[in-house]
Design an enzyme around this catalytic site. Structure first.
Site, PDB file in Angstrom:
ATOM      1  N   GLU A 247       0.875  -1.268   0.035  1.00 55.15           N
ATOM      2  CA  GLU A 247      -0.123   0.015  -0.188  1.00 55.15           C
ATOM      3  C   GLU A 247       1.067   1.043   0.093  1.00 55.15           C
ATOM      4  O   GLU A 247       2.037   1.358   0.561  1.00 55.15           O
ATOM      5  CB  GLU A 247      -0.888  -0.063   1.483  1.00 55.15           C
ATOM      6  CG  GLU A 247      -1.792   1.154   1.751  1.00 55.15           C
ATOM      7  CD  GLU A 247      -2.401   1.072   2.940  1.00 55.15           C
ATOM      8  OE1 GLU A 247      -2.202   0.117   3.759  1.00 55.15           O
ATOM      9  OE2 GLU A 247      -3.302   1.665   3.110  1.00 55.15           O
TER      10      GLU A 247
ATOM     11  N   LYS B  71      -9.600   2.009  -1.780  1.00 55.51           N
ATOM     12  CA  LYS B  71      -9.652   1.231  -0.613  1.00 55.51           C
ATOM     13  C   LYS B  71     -11.054   1.564   0.093  1.00 55.51           C
ATOM     14  O   LYS B  71     -11.317   2.823   0.270  1.00 55.51           O
ATOM     15  CB  LYS B  71      -8.515   1.579   0.324  1.00 55.51           C
ATOM     16  CG  LYS B  71      -8.638   0.752   1.792  1.00 55.51           C
ATOM     17  CD  LYS B  71      -7.374   1.009   2.283  1.00 55.51           C
ATOM     18  CE  LYS B  71      -7.131   0.774   3.813  1.00 55.51           C
ATOM     19  NZ  LYS B  71      -5.879   0.945   4.579  1.00 55.51           N
TER      20      LYS B  71
ATOM     21  N   CYS C 258      -4.691  -3.441   2.466  1.00 53.08           N
ATOM     22  CA  CYS C 258      -4.719  -3.336   3.976  1.00 53.08           C
ATOM     23  C   CYS C 258      -5.918  -3.704   4.727  1.00 53.08           C
ATOM     24  O   CYS C 258      -6.309  -4.787   5.005  1.00 53.08           O
ATOM     25  CB  CYS C 258      -3.891  -2.305   4.472  1.00 53.08           C
ATOM     26  SG  CYS C 258      -2.972  -2.565   6.011  1.00 53.08           S
TER      27      CYS C 258
ATOM     28  N   VAL D  53      -0.248  -2.476  10.863  1.00 55.28           N
ATOM     29  CA  VAL D  53       0.409  -2.211  11.989  1.00 55.28           C
ATOM     30  C   VAL D  53      -0.006  -3.031  13.082  1.00 55.28           C
ATOM     31  O   VAL D  53       0.512  -3.215  13.942  1.00 55.28           O
ATOM     32  CB  VAL D  53       0.197  -0.735  12.474  1.00 55.28           C
ATOM     33  CG1 VAL D  53       1.018   0.148  11.454  1.00 55.28           C
ATOM     34  CG2 VAL D  53      -1.240  -0.469  12.207  1.00 55.28           C
TER      35      VAL D  53
HETATM   36  C1  ACM Z   1      -3.952  -0.141   7.252  1.00 53.84           C
HETATM   37  O1  ACM Z   1      -5.139  -0.257   6.757  1.00 53.84           O
HETATM   38  N1  ACM Z   1      -2.963   0.481   6.687  1.00 53.84           N
HETATM   39  C2  ACM Z   1      -3.647  -0.739   8.387  1.00 53.84           C
END
Ligand code: ACM
Length: 263
Positions: free
Chosen positions: A38, A109, A142, A169
């Site tokens: 990402e 996203k 992510c 994370v």
């Molecule tokens: C994330 O969605 N970058 C944790």
């Protein structure tokens, strides 16, 4: 089919340097599908909307997508990679699919994480699946892992492989993707980054690495270390993802009971 990830450590804001380093790393590589993290060329921890706006690019006309298209053509591979996309007065946390014969599309996203909600608009493209010849490939980014609906939707749309550019994370995702693969009988390729960022007096973010390739049976073919760059390419048979039968009585998608899932 050869699929891979590049677990990198981008330097925040150094777009050209990060692009050069990815291009150098992929220069000798032969594979069909490569997944990058990402926001792989910009870094992740933005501290203002203005900062996002200053590096966000139109897709596919912007320099990052153009460079990916050049690489995809030169190396005869498909590349899925995350970048900040500008469209009108909005910015999206997007992932593009670049192929040897050109641009296939963009996914914006849907499930934004933490302070991304301040800087990006939630995605409006829906979940996308592209047929790249050797496989049908879906993209999620992510934190979409936290919502099983993302992977399920991609599976229902026919994805054999979930490509998953990430900047993880939280510690749970690598194991959670095993479940996402099992419950949808698909492959996944998660490309995470390593390193940490602590910008503008904000909380330090440490990225957990552990990029991985998982089979439809939930087997982790490779999980990268937490703190080292890694380029991994493996052979898989994407057609394994097409037989959804679990045993002589159960078929994963046939046995869905959507009429009972409504609220
Ligand atoms: C994330 O969605 N970058 C944790």
């Amino acid at each position: 089919m050869r699929v891979g990830f590049y677990q990198s450590n981008p330097a925040f804001g150094e777009v050209k340097r990060n692009l050069d380093s990815v291009a150098a790393r992929l220069a000798q590589v032969r594979c069909d599908l490569m997944v990058l993290p990402e926001l792989f060329a910009t870094g992740y921890q933005f501290i203002s909307k203005e900062e996002v706006d200053s590096v966000a690019e139109p897709v596919p006309g912007g320099p990052t997508t153009q460079r990916l298209l050049e690489l995809a053509r030169e190396r005869a591979m498909h590349i899925v990679a995350g970048l900040p996309e500008r469209s009108g007065n909005r910015c999206y946390n997007s992932a593009v699919m670049a192929g040897p014969s050109g641009f296939l599309g963009v996914y914006r996203k849907v499930h934004l994480f933490y302070e991304e909600t301040l800087f990006f608009s939630p995605g409006d493209t829906g979940f996308q699946v592209w047929d790249i010849g050797s496989a049908k490939v879906g993209v999620m980014v992510c934190f979409d892992w936290f919502y099983p609906e993302a992977a399920r939707t991609l599976a229902l749309k026919g994805a054999d492989i979930l490509c998953h550019p990430s900047n993880l994370v939280l510690p749970h995702c690598p194991d959670a993707m095993v479940t996402r693969c099992l419950e949808n009988h698909v492959f996944s390729v998660t490309a995470n980054r390593i390193g940490s960022e602590e910008r503008g007096g904000k909380q330090r973010l440490t990225y957990i690495g552990h990029s991985e390739i998982v089979t439809p049976g939930g087997r982790v073919l490779r999980r990268a270390p937490a703190d080292q760059e890694e380029l991994t390419i493996l052979d898989i048979d994407p057609t394994e993802a097409r037989d959804k039968s679990l045993n002589q009585y159960n078929d994963l998608l046939r046995d869905l009971r959507p009429h009972l899932y409504g609220l």
